[in-house]
Design an enzyme around this catalytic site. Structure first.
Site, PDB file in Angstrom:
ATOM      1  N   ASP A 304     -72.072   9.876 -33.208  1.00 59.01           N
ATOM      2  CA  ASP A 304     -71.799  11.580 -33.372  1.00 59.01           C
ATOM      3  C   ASP A 304     -71.785  11.894 -32.112  1.00 59.01           C
ATOM      4  OD1 ASP A 304     -71.259  14.291 -33.896  1.00 59.01           O
ATOM      5  OD2 ASP A 304     -73.202  14.466 -34.727  1.00 59.01           O
ATOM      6  N   GLY A 323     -75.438  19.018 -30.155  1.00 60.69           N
ATOM      7  CA  GLY A 323     -75.036  17.702 -29.823  1.00 60.69           C
ATOM      8  C   GLY A 323     -75.384  16.875 -28.867  1.00 60.69           C
TER       9      GLY A 323
HETATM   10  O1  DOR Z   1     -74.430  18.159 -33.087  1.00 61.65           O
HETATM   11  C1  DOR Z   1     -73.389  18.157 -33.351  1.00 61.65           C
HETATM   12  N1  DOR Z   1     -72.359  18.215 -32.650  1.00 61.65           N
HETATM   13  N2  DOR Z   1     -72.740  18.062 -34.581  1.00 61.65           N
HETATM   14  C2  DOR Z   1     -71.830  18.523 -35.080  1.00 61.65           C
HETATM   15  O2  DOR Z   1     -71.466  18.354 -36.336  1.00 61.65           O
HETATM   16  C3  DOR Z   1     -70.759  18.970 -34.132  1.00 61.65           C
HETATM   17  C4  DOR Z   1     -70.900  18.406 -32.899  1.00 61.65           C
HETATM   18  C5  DOR Z   1     -69.841  18.906 -31.867  1.00 61.65           C
HETATM   19  O3  DOR Z   1     -68.801  18.857 -32.090  1.00 61.65           O
HETATM   20  O4  DOR Z   1     -70.585  19.364 -30.826  1.00 61.65           O
HETATM   21 ZN    ZN Z   2     -71.297  16.976 -37.918  1.00 62.53          ZN
END
Ligand code: DOR
Ligand code: ZN
Length: 431
Positions: A304, A323
């Site tokens: 991720d 994120g």
């Molecule tokens: O932490 C995250 N960042 N989770 C997500 O589902 C999207 C992602 C992002 O696009 O920054």
């Molecule tokens: Zn996600």
């Protein structure tokens, strides 16, 4: 380019583990044997190191088009190569989103020109990722998407998700779902619980994930769609997936390195680099996730990778985007916390990071004669201190900065081309 990798411990991804040399001839594995010697080949000495099938990240945010200040296909794939990944599947929450053939073609063209690892685009489930009108799946599939996902923008309407899955099944497309009921996660920024209360931060309850997961399992059962669950984070989710697998639902799941190794205690200092969706949970959840991985409930480890700029993250915790920049620490985090501690074997790591994600995405991987040479060479014993400033990724947002980890990627070879070599500056040249 002809390469001979000598004296490494080869884990082939098909159950084999032995000390052997590997001969790569213009992109293809030509030989795996003791003492291979060929003329005019680059020789890599892998004594004491592991030679593994390239890692495959089925959950990467490359941010291009639209958010090039956070990451580009060039920097994101350089980051992937530095992390030992030979293939990444990139999420559609770009601007414009990957919701039409044109954008798929664009991503593929830029990846071809500037990317240093293979890029597999994931298409959006709904137009504009708005959760309203479903995308033209046949066209997306023809253009080359490997899956569809609503990552970042979960589809709240069960009716629309059912239509997405019905068509997804028709076109045999993998459905990757980010399970979040927005009416339950609300304005939350970290795991609901005692620590959120102490810090005065709004919580995201585990139900926000589990309710949506349960819904998606029910819809997958009803439609027969192939469902893949992104970034599982709670004990309850592991139990739901385990039960669904027992019932024969077509379901697979991934977990991130951060959810396997960190808890909400990491948020104590209000470091926005710990802000991620789903949020870091509790020790009990971490243990359930590891158990789920070990018993096959969870199939894959995915990063991720969600790069953000320093300015994006240099704001109060509530305001920061979710994120973690994860490609360059994934291997060492898993190696340090799970392999070196004896919780899983290196062979298992290869299944979770190389073979299973490849299988789920429908691509081939593994080291055998005749196969494409997608290979990573790692030193599992070398220790280093994570320095975000050294990341190839534009995203320096890591909660592991300053941490001592074990395990270093030495070489990443994509289709027989050296795309990353430790301590070497690298230019993309085809030989
Ligand atoms: O932490 C995250 N960042 N989770 C997500 O589902 C999207 C992602 C992002 O696009 O920054
Ligand atoms: Zn996600």
């Amino acid at each position: 380019m002809r390469i001979v990798i000598k004296n490494g411990i080869v884990i082939d991804g098909f159950g084999g583990e032995e000390k052997a040399d590997i001969f790569i001839n213009y992109g293809i594995i030509k030989g795996i044997d003791k003492n291979i010697d060929v003329s005019d080949a680059i020789v890599i000495d892998a004594e004491g190191k592991y030679v593994l099938p390239g890692f495959v990240d089925m959950h990467t945010h490359l941010r291009q088009p639209g958010f090039e200040e956070k990451e580009t296909i060039k920097t994101g794939t350089e980051s992937a190569a530095a992390g030992g990944f030979t293939t990444v599947a990139c999420m559609p929450n770009t601007n414009p989103p990957i919701d039409s053939e044109v954008v798929v073609e664009y991503v593929k063209a830029v990846a071809q020109r500037e990317g240093v690892v293979k890029v597999l685009p994931i298409g959006a489930m709904t137009k504009g990722m708005k959760g309203e009108e479903i995308t033209e799946m046949a066209k997306l599939k023809k253009a080359g998407v490997v899956a569809l996902s609503d990552d970042g923008f979960p589809i709240m309407s069960a009716g629309i998700m059912k239509r997405v899955m019905t068509y997804g099944k028709m076109y045999d497309l993998l459905m990757i779902t980010h399970c979040e009921d927005k009416t339950l996660s609300g304005e939350g920024v970290m795991n609901s619980g005692i620590i959120a209360t102490m810090l005065g931060l709004k919580g995201i309850p585990r139900e926000a994930e589990e309710v949506m997961l349960a819904r998606n399992i029910i819809l997958a059962k009803a439609t027969g769609a192939k469902l893949h669950i992104a970034h599982v984070s709670t004990k309850g989710s592991v139990e739901l997936i385990r039960r669904a697998k027992e019932e024969g639902v077509s379901i697979t799941a991934e977990v991130t390195p951060h959810h396997l190794t960190l808890t909400d205690e990491a948020v104590y200092n209000y470091d926005t680099n710990t802000k991620v969706f789903p949020p870091l949970r509790t020790r009990e959840d971490v243990e359930a996730l590891i158990e789920g991985l070990k018993d096959g409930t969870i199939d894959a480890i995915a990063t991720d990778h969600a790069p953000h700029t320093k300015d994006d993250k240099k704001v109060p915790y509530d305001m920061a985007p979710f994120g973690i920049s994860g490609l360059e620490t994934a291997f060492s985090v898993i190696n340090t916390f799970l392999v070196q501690t004896g919780i899983i074997t290196m062979k298992a790591l290869v299944n979770y990071m190389s073979m299973n994600p490849a299988r789920i995405l429908g691509i081939s991987n593994g080291i055998r004669v005749g196969a494409t040479a997608d290979i990573v060479i790692v030193n599992p014993h070398e220790e280093y201190t994570v320095d975000k400033e050294k990341f190839k990724s534009k995203g320096k947002n890591t909660p592991y900065h300053g941490m001592k980890l074990k395990g270093v990627v030495e070489y990443t070879i994509v289709e027989g081309q050296i795309r990353y070599q430790k301590n070497k500056k690298f230019e993309k040249v085809e030989i």
